[in-house]
Design an enzyme around this catalytic site. Structure first.
Site: not given
Ligand code: ADP
Length: 416
Positions: A10, A101, A191, A252, A397
């Site tokens: 990743n 990823r 996600h 955010r 993940e």
């Protein structure tokens, strides 16, 4: 099926996370998969910090000068074959494939895909939709190829792919339609690997079939998103064209009236770039509390000092999630379960309880004892007589990336 070693990468702008996972790619026998090693390199481009963890051992940290992502992959591989990793890999040739990823797959990639020149170009073409992420993912891909050579297969697993099943009525914004046609302005969702993993794990834990499940998954970490999953397919999700939309996150804002952008530009004399940065980096829990975007710290500020703005930030965070649960119950004509995951969802009984508080009318409530004392952070936490189940399922993940990688390499079917 043969067991293989998959390197999962990743790549961020100045970081590289990795895991080495032994798998056979089979979701059913998947519980025998093993995480052999993991770690990350931060501050690539100078004096980098290298953190490595072999098996269940405590992590070890060193520093090294690492000029770019290729040097970072070299560093990872040098450690994997070294005695320090304890893996007894005789050479890097024992790595069977690399799974990456990749953040944005646009409308082109609805499944994990083996990376060839055409796919690499496809990921490059999507840079305009993910300017902060896809270039880093491409750096990781180029680095792995440079170090391992073209014979080791590489697979891209996209954050957006799982959401490609969302129907048009849910993914379109009510903008002039040609903007979707011309520029791809629509909801993509992110996600996806996490939502897909916990949905799979939920079916495994409950013995339900794919067709027989309707669940709402809540991935609550620094980034946060909700997903409505019916019969194993994503039918709606809260993140949109970018990861900014939807739930309140660490820094955010999530949903807001787009007219605020122009209003703030004129009132505060800000450029569009500055507003974009404010919405992504200075808003959410951090902006509301004025303290931190880290939920654990906010909860202690609230508990220890009764900080009003910490409480407010947490209340806004929980309320927004409750609204999305309501929306997705409407979208799917009900749900069997709500599933919590991500750093906050997995670790904070308080937040789980505060989110579910006030939904007893629909049969959704949390049992305080089960919620507080969940062994291994996995299991059901709803009240005995609850009509809608509530689960906590830690996400993984990397495991899904490893399994997908080997399925793609062997040509096996990729379940959604
Ligand atoms: P990322 O999205 O970066 O992968 P994580 O999934 O690790 O992030 O989630 C990070 C968030 O989880 C932080 O806000 C952190 O405070 C929160 N968190 C971790 N443990 C706890 C806890 N025990 N209680 C409350 N929040 C927690």
């Amino acid at each position: 099926m043969a067991r293989v070693k998959i390197l999962v990468l990743n790549a961020g702008s100045s970081s590289l996370k990795f895991q080495l996972i032994e798998t056979d790619g089979d979701a059913i026998a998947g519980s025998t998969d093993r995480r052999l090693a993991r770690g990350q390199i931060d501050r690539i481009g100078g004096a980098a910090i290298v953190t490595t963890t072999a098996g269940d051992a405590p992590p070890s940290k060193t520093t090294a000068i690492i000029r770019d992502h290729t040097a970072a992959v070299e560093q990872v591989l040098a450690w994997l074959v070294s005695e320090a990793s304890g893996l007894a890999l005789s050479r890097i040739g024992e790595i069977d494939a690399v799974g990456h990823r990749v953040v944005h797959g646009g409308e082109r990639f609805g499944h994990s895909t083996r990376i060839d020149e055409e796919v690499r170009k496809g990921i490059e073409d999507l840079i305009e939709l993910a300017p902060l992420h896809n270039p880093n993912n491409l750096r990781g891909i180029a680095a792995a190829r440079a170090v391992l050579g073209p014979a080791v297969p590489q697979v891209a697993v996209f954050d957006t792919a799982f959401h490609q099943t969302i129907p048009e009525s849910a993914f379109l914004y009510a903008l002039p339609y040609q903007l979707y046609r011309r520029h791809g302005v629509r909801r993509y969702g992110f996600h996806g690997t996490s939502h897909r993993y916990v949905a799979y794990r939920y079916r495994q834990l409950t013995g339900r079939s794919r067709e027989d499940t309707r669940i709402i998954t809540l991935h609550l970490g620094n980034g946060a998103s909700a997903c409505a999953i019916s019969a194993g397919r994503s039918v709606d999700t809260s993140m949109g064209f970018t990861p900014l939309e939807g739930l309140v996150m660490g820094t955010r804002s999530g949903d807001l009236d787009p007219a605020i952008v122009e209003f703030l530009a004129s009132k505060e004399g800000l450029t569009l770039g500055e507003i974009d940065s404010m919405l992504n980096k200075q808003s959410g829990l951090l902006g509301l509390s004025g303290l931190t975007g880290d939920m654990r710290d906010l909860l202690s500020e609230e508990a220890e000092h009764g900080d009003r703005r910490a409480r407010l930030a947490i209340d806004v965070f929980c309320y927004r999630i409750r609204k999305y649960i309501g929306a997705y119950l409407a979208a799917m004509n009900g749900a069997d379960a709500v599933v919590f995951t991500g750093g906050i969802g997995e670790n904070s009984p308080t937040i789980r309880a505060r989110i579910c508080n006030g939904m007893e009318w629909l049969g959704l409530s949390v049992d305080p004892l089960r919620n507080a004392g969940l062994p291994g952070n996995e299991g059901q936490i709803h009240a005995e007589d609850g009509r809608v189940a509530v689960w906590v399922i830690p996400t993984d993940e990397e495991l899904l990336i490893a399994r997908d990688t080997w399925r793609v390499v062997t040509g096996a079917e990729i379940p959604s």
